[in-house]
Write a protein that holds these residues in place. Sequence first.
Motif, PDB file in Angstrom:
ATOM      1  N   UNK A  86     -15.468 -78.774 -57.023  1.00  0.00           N
ATOM      2  CA  UNK A  86     -15.981 -77.767 -56.965  1.00  0.00           C
ATOM      3  C   UNK A  86     -15.977 -77.359 -58.826  1.00  0.00           C
ATOM      4  N   UNK A  87     -17.133 -77.417 -59.197  1.00  0.00           N
ATOM      5  CA  UNK A  87     -17.650 -76.897 -60.642  1.00  0.00           C
ATOM      6  C   UNK A  87     -16.982 -75.631 -60.754  1.00  0.00           C
ATOM      7  N   UNK A  88     -15.847 -75.997 -62.266  1.00  0.00           N
ATOM      8  CA  UNK A  88     -14.779 -74.557 -62.405  1.00  0.00           C
ATOM      9  C   UNK A  88     -15.700 -72.850 -62.343  1.00  0.00           C
ATOM     10  N   UNK A  89     -16.980 -73.213 -63.166  1.00  0.00           N
ATOM     11  CA  UNK A  89     -18.852 -72.478 -63.474  1.00  0.00           C
ATOM     12  C   UNK A  89     -18.345 -71.487 -62.187  1.00  0.00           C
ATOM     13  N   UNK A  90     -18.770 -72.104 -61.248  1.00  0.00           N
ATOM     14  CA  UNK A  90     -19.183 -71.536 -59.630  1.00  0.00           C
ATOM     15  C   UNK A  90     -18.241 -70.302 -59.668  1.00  0.00           C
ATOM     16  N   UNK A  91     -16.938 -70.599 -60.245  1.00  0.00           N
ATOM     17  CA  UNK A  91     -15.554 -69.534 -60.555  1.00  0.00           C
ATOM     18  C   UNK A  91     -15.857 -68.526 -61.599  1.00  0.00           C
ATOM     19  N   UNK A  92     -16.921 -68.678 -62.443  1.00  0.00           N
ATOM     20  CA  UNK A  92     -16.437 -67.654 -63.835  1.00  0.00           C
ATOM     21  C   UNK A  92     -16.912 -66.672 -63.356  1.00  0.00           C
ATOM     22  N   UNK A  93     -16.549 -64.917 -63.446  1.00  0.00           N
ATOM     23  CA  UNK A  93     -16.732 -63.772 -63.402  1.00  0.00           C
ATOM     24  C   UNK A  93     -16.803 -63.482 -66.150  1.00  0.00           C
ATOM     25  N   UNK A  94     -16.924 -63.019 -65.993  1.00  0.00           N
ATOM     26  CA  UNK A  94     -17.404 -62.409 -67.621  1.00  0.00           C
ATOM     27  C   UNK A  94     -16.428 -61.038 -67.711  1.00  0.00           C
ATOM     28  N   UNK A 113     -18.265 -58.057 -66.009  1.00  0.00           N
ATOM     29  CA  UNK A 113     -18.611 -57.602 -64.988  1.00  0.00           C
ATOM     30  C   UNK A 113     -18.201 -56.652 -64.029  1.00  0.00           C
ATOM     31  N   UNK A 114     -18.688 -55.914 -63.154  1.00  0.00           N
ATOM     32  CA  UNK A 114     -17.918 -55.159 -62.391  1.00  0.00           C
ATOM     33  C   UNK A 114     -17.026 -55.723 -61.208  1.00  0.00           C
ATOM     34  N   UNK A 115     -16.103 -55.074 -60.242  1.00  0.00           N
ATOM     35  CA  UNK A 115     -14.975 -55.230 -59.599  1.00  0.00           C
ATOM     36  C   UNK A 115     -16.219 -55.994 -58.454  1.00  0.00           C
ATOM     37  N   UNK A 116     -17.090 -54.728 -58.411  1.00  0.00           N
ATOM     38  CA  UNK A 116     -18.093 -55.548 -57.295  1.00  0.00           C
ATOM     39  C   UNK A 116     -18.302 -56.785 -57.467  1.00  0.00           C
ATOM     40  N   UNK A 117     -19.140 -57.220 -58.519  1.00  0.00           N
ATOM     41  CA  UNK A 117     -19.328 -58.758 -58.423  1.00  0.00           C
ATOM     42  C   UNK A 117     -18.037 -59.363 -58.395  1.00  0.00           C
ATOM     43  N   UNK A 118     -16.799 -58.913 -58.370  1.00  0.00           N
ATOM     44  CA  UNK A 118     -15.916 -60.072 -58.990  1.00  0.00           C
ATOM     45  C   UNK A 118     -15.984 -60.390 -56.945  1.00  0.00           C
ATOM     46  N   UNK A 134     -18.300 -62.680 -55.707  1.00  0.00           N
ATOM     47  CA  UNK A 134     -17.929 -63.846 -55.936  1.00  0.00           C
ATOM     48  C   UNK A 134     -17.142 -64.926 -55.062  1.00  0.00           C
ATOM     49  N   UNK A 135     -15.753 -64.046 -54.522  1.00  0.00           N
ATOM     50  CA  UNK A 135     -14.799 -64.656 -54.483  1.00  0.00           C
ATOM     51  C   UNK A 135     -14.945 -64.599 -52.742  1.00  0.00           C
ATOM     52  N   UNK A 136     -15.827 -63.364 -52.000  1.00  0.00           N
ATOM     53  CA  UNK A 136     -16.622 -63.759 -50.998  1.00  0.00           C
ATOM     54  C   UNK A 136     -17.098 -64.647 -50.963  1.00  0.00           C
ATOM     55  N   UNK A 137     -18.248 -64.877 -50.873  1.00  0.00           N
ATOM     56  CA  UNK A 137     -19.189 -66.285 -51.132  1.00  0.00           C
ATOM     57  C   UNK A 137     -18.663 -67.587 -51.701  1.00  0.00           C
ATOM     58  N   UNK A 138     -17.830 -68.186 -52.764  1.00  0.00           N
ATOM     59  CA  UNK A 138     -17.551 -68.958 -52.482  1.00  0.00           C
ATOM     60  C   UNK A 138     -15.913 -69.716 -51.652  1.00  0.00           C
ATOM     61  N   UNK A 139     -15.902 -68.071 -51.354  1.00  0.00           N
ATOM     62  CA  UNK A 139     -14.587 -68.910 -50.096  1.00  0.00           C
ATOM     63  C   UNK A 139     -12.594 -68.833 -51.025  1.00  0.00           C
ATOM     64  N   UNK A 140     -13.143 -68.406 -51.916  1.00  0.00           N
ATOM     65  CA  UNK A 140     -11.940 -68.856 -52.838  1.00  0.00           C
ATOM     66  C   UNK A 140     -11.195 -67.611 -53.170  1.00  0.00           C
ATOM     67  N   UNK A 166      -7.481 -61.712 -58.632  1.00  0.00           N
ATOM     68  CA  UNK A 166      -7.869 -62.277 -57.371  1.00  0.00           C
ATOM     69  C   UNK A 166      -7.855 -61.284 -55.871  1.00  0.00           C
ATOM     70  N   UNK A 167      -8.369 -61.207 -54.510  1.00  0.00           N
ATOM     71  CA  UNK A 167      -8.767 -59.966 -53.844  1.00  0.00           C
ATOM     72  C   UNK A 167      -7.467 -59.305 -54.430  1.00  0.00           C
ATOM     73  N   UNK A 168      -5.846 -60.154 -54.329  1.00  0.00           N
ATOM     74  CA  UNK A 168      -4.924 -58.988 -54.893  1.00  0.00           C
ATOM     75  C   UNK A 168      -4.723 -58.116 -55.688  1.00  0.00           C
ATOM     76  N   UNK A 169      -4.967 -59.198 -57.051  1.00  0.00           N
ATOM     77  CA  UNK A 169      -5.526 -57.403 -58.378  1.00  0.00           C
ATOM     78  C   UNK A 169      -6.464 -56.641 -57.606  1.00  0.00           C
ATOM     79  N   UNK A 170      -7.468 -57.257 -57.317  1.00  0.00           N
ATOM     80  CA  UNK A 170      -8.585 -55.660 -56.481  1.00  0.00           C
ATOM     81  C   UNK A 170      -8.381 -54.910 -55.911  1.00  0.00           C
ATOM     82  N   UNK A 171      -7.763 -55.233 -54.947  1.00  0.00           N
ATOM     83  CA  UNK A 171      -6.045 -54.420 -53.660  1.00  0.00           C
ATOM     84  C   UNK A 171      -5.802 -53.756 -54.590  1.00  0.00           C
TER      85      UNK A 171
END
Length: 114
Positions: free
Chosen positions: A1-9, A12-17, A20-26, A43-48
């Motif tokens: 997988x191209x690492x850029x598919x995992x990128x956020x700035x 960007x919002x927690x919602x964006x994160x 992204x995490x949900x859509x890429x399955x990581x 990570x999803x844990x950081x967000x929780x």
Amino acid sequence: MDWKALRLYPEQSVRDALTLINSIGEQFALVTDTADKLVGVVTDGNIRRGLLTCASLESPVHAVMNKVPKHTSIATSAIQALCIMEEASLTHLPVLEKDGTVRHVWSMKNLRSA
């Protein structure tokens, strides 16, 4: 997988994160600046944990990300990366150039299947 598919700035919002995490399955996303330098991992844990304290879905991702994530250099072999990830219970390990620019990401799933 191209690492850029995992990128956020960072702004960007927690919602964006979450999206992204949900859509890429990581289970994580990289947070970089515009020069591709790693500034954190979320990570999803950081967000929780962030949502349980003071963050909202509209908070910037930098408010909940790990600002000092484990990473490795481009000189690290696959076997070394696997050992690092197993010791630290990581599913992914960013690989950085000397200047902090992201080169790629080791994935436990890919390393174990290789």
